[in-house]
Design an enzyme around this catalytic site. Structure first.
Site, short mmCIF file in Angstrom:
data_model
loop_
_atom_site.label_atom_id
_atom_site.label_comp_id
_atom_site.label_asym_id
_atom_site.label_seq_id
_atom_site.Cartn_x
_atom_site.Cartn_y
_atom_site.Cartn_z
N GLU A 389 53.48 -1.11 57.49
CA GLU A 389 54.53 -1.25 58.51
C GLU A 389 55.86 -1.73 57.90
OE1 GLU A 389 53.59 -2.70 62.39
OE2 GLU A 389 51.48 -2.20 62.16
N GLY A 390 56.17 -1.16 56.75
CA GLY A 390 57.39 -1.51 56.03
C GLY A 390 57.08 -2.51 54.93
#
Length: 571
Positions: A389-390
């Protein structure tokens, strides 16, 4: 809806106290509902979940998944009118915290379903899409997944190669593949991102989000063999002339990047709350081990260096909890922009849990390294949080560049206004007033409790330092700041520490107001230790804006690329 972002205001040197004071908390009624759900979760996991077996088998048993669905855990954030529990962001985070402390693989499975998998429908779905999908998603009759990442497109979403070609009936045909998709092996509904513009060199692709059912022709690869969270399903998925009807476009055609970013902004809080749960669980294990393990005729918990580890783990977990539930509170209070805050939660959460897991293993010593004990599994399980998620590297760049965007625009506008001073009089006046306030003294953190005056002064000083350094680097580098990643990292580090300090002060102030100095002694002590450590880190970061070895480091890295690694030897 509150349009003000606390962190974006902070980058202008403004402390928007009304956004973070008083520290948010659920109503009594909601607290009762959350506690009832937590009690159900604890009973179910105690009776049905064996995390060591799930890790060894690389699979969550079907009866466990069925039980989770019966508890309503697949529909926690779905509104009641669509059959869900309608929980607030805070309530959902608190339950996910509990589940992550019990079994991280199950937490990831549930998060993949609702934190990101179905979140796009909640945020951007039409009423028809909500009616068609949310009731079944709420019960777990169908399971969702989020499909963004590709072999050449992770953090760089613009590099997406999966394409969607428009058909005469207004629908699309998808071709391409995605990798590392959580729930990919058994999900029934995928939020898929594909390019709807031709690949042209130098042109930004138009990305569109689609709701794609497995029955439309989606194929899955085998489950990946992973370091940790082994019970969760992670696969590649493939699209070979998959036809998607026009009613399954999510949001606007060509605006899929916005859908992805909004979903991830929200989903990052699930990682943060899970990190709180993991950190608390690991602290409990570490404290128990300090009493069990003996050395030199006494428990190791009596030794200063062990106490130092426990104190640091405690204070950092407290800060993470403060930051996480401040941010969920912002969402519940309908603050419109929390993108920087959620990115900070993900970075701080993942790195705190990793440090706590590492120290817990160190305290456990030899047994911590053995598979017979849970420490090594926890270390493996929490490691993923720094990546998905990043990645934390790309999120530091995002925090810095998003925060500097406002001051950067302001400087450009001021230069323009100086060319036409009559037209730009209002803007120049506002800018001059802010600069005068900065020159005369610090922006004040007035709502902090007087017992936290020293911590408030630290915050004020480094808000000023952040503002001065941001203005300095923007004047020096201009648009080139987008390439200055060493500088971005420093700006982000200061922003992360400042948000954490602000949240700690707000929550601790609330505790003192409610229970008095002695009643809030634990919070005060933890706040004191955390802010003292943050102050040291802030001082070092602030100094490094002017005195650093960035260019030398770049040169060393570039030479190592030519060498293909470490070229030296003692022989």
């Amino acid at each position: 809806m509150n349009e003000e972002s606390f962190m974006k205001s902070l980058f202008h040197g403004v402390i928007a106290e009304s956004v973070i004071f008083p520290y948010p908390e659920p109503s009594e009624g909601e607290s009762d509902s959350i506690n009832a759900m937590l009690e159900s979760v604890r009973r179910f996991f105690a009776a049905n979940v064996d995390s060591a077996k799930i890790d060894a088998a690389h699979e969550i048993p079907k009866d466990v998944l069925a039980g989770l669905k019966e508890l309503g855990l697949f529909g926690m954030q779905i509104p009641t009118e669509y059959g869900g529990a309608g929980m607030s962001a805070t309530g959902y985070a608190r339950v996910m915290q509990e589940i992550a402390a019990l079994d991280p693989a199950i937490a990831v499975t549930l998060g993949g379903h609702q934190s990101i998998g179905l979140k796009g429908i909640l945020l951007f779905g039409t009423e028809d899409q909500k009616q068609r999908y949310l009731p079944k998603l709420a019960t777990g009759e169908i399971v969702a997944a989020f499909a963004l990442t590709e072999p050449s497109a992770g953090s760089d979403a613009a590099a997406i190669q999966t394409r969607a070609d428009k058909l005469d009936d207004g629908g699309f045909v998808l071709n391409g593949s995605k990798i590392w998709i959580t729930n990919g092996g058994f999900a029934d509904l995928f939020t898929v991102f594909a390019r709807t513009s031709p690949a042209e060199e130098g042109a930004k692709p138009r990305i569109t989000a689609f709701l794609v059912e497995r029955g439309m022709g989606v194929k899955s690869g085998p489950n990946e063999k992973k370091l940790g969270i082994r019970g969760s399903s992670t696969t590649a998925i493939y699209f070979d002339d998959v036809r998607v009807p026009p009613k399954n476009v999510l949001g606007e055609v060509g605006r899929g990047f916005k859908v992805a970013m909004e979903v991830l902004n929200s989903g990052r809080l699930s990682i943060a709350s899970g990190a709180v749960g993991a950190s608390k669980k690991l602290l409990k294990m570490a404290v128990e081990r300090t009493q069990e393990r003996k050395a030199f005729g006494r428990s190791i918990g009596e030794f200063g260096l062990i106490k130092d580890k426990i104190a640091t783990m405690m204070s950092e977990t407290y800060a993470l909890e403060c930051v996480t539930y401040m941010t969920t509170g912002l969402i519940d209070n309908r603050v419109h922009d929390y993108s920087i805050e959620s990115a900070i939660c993900k970075v701080l959460g993942s790195e705190t849990a990793w440090r706590v897991a590492n120290e817990a293993m160190q305290i456990a010593a030899g047994v911590g390294y053995m598979q017979e004990y849970p420490y090594e599994r926890w270390l493996r399980d929490v490691r993923i949080n720094l990546i998905f998620e990043g990645t934390n590297e790309i999120l530091r760049c995002f925090i810095a560049l998003s925060g500097m965007q406002g001051p950067g625009r302001e400087l450009v506008d001021v230069v323009r206004a100086m060319r036409e001073p009559i037209k730009g009089f209002g803007l120049l006046s506002d800018f001059a007033i802010r600069k005068a306030r900065t020159a005369l003294g610090r922006e004040r953190f007035s709502r902090a409790h007087p017992l936290l005056n020293r911590e408030a002064v630290v915050f004020e000083e480094y808000v000023t330092a952040l503002g001065k350094n941001v203005e300095k680097v923007l004047r020096k580098h201009g648009r080139e700041i987008a390439e200055m990643q060493y500088t971005q990292k420093r700006v982000a580090e200061m922003a992360i520490e400042l948000y954490a300090i602000a949240c700690v002060i707000s929550r601790t102030s609330r505790a003192i107001d409610k229970r008095g100095e002695e009643g809030a002694r634990r919070e005060i002590d933890l706040a004191t230790v955390f802010v003292a450590g943050a102050e040291k880190r802030l001082r070092e970061t602030a100094l490094s804006f002017d005195a650093n070895d960035d260019e030398l480091r770049k040169a060393i890295a570039s030479k190592s690329y030519v060498d293909g690694g470490y070229p030296l030897d003692v022989v």
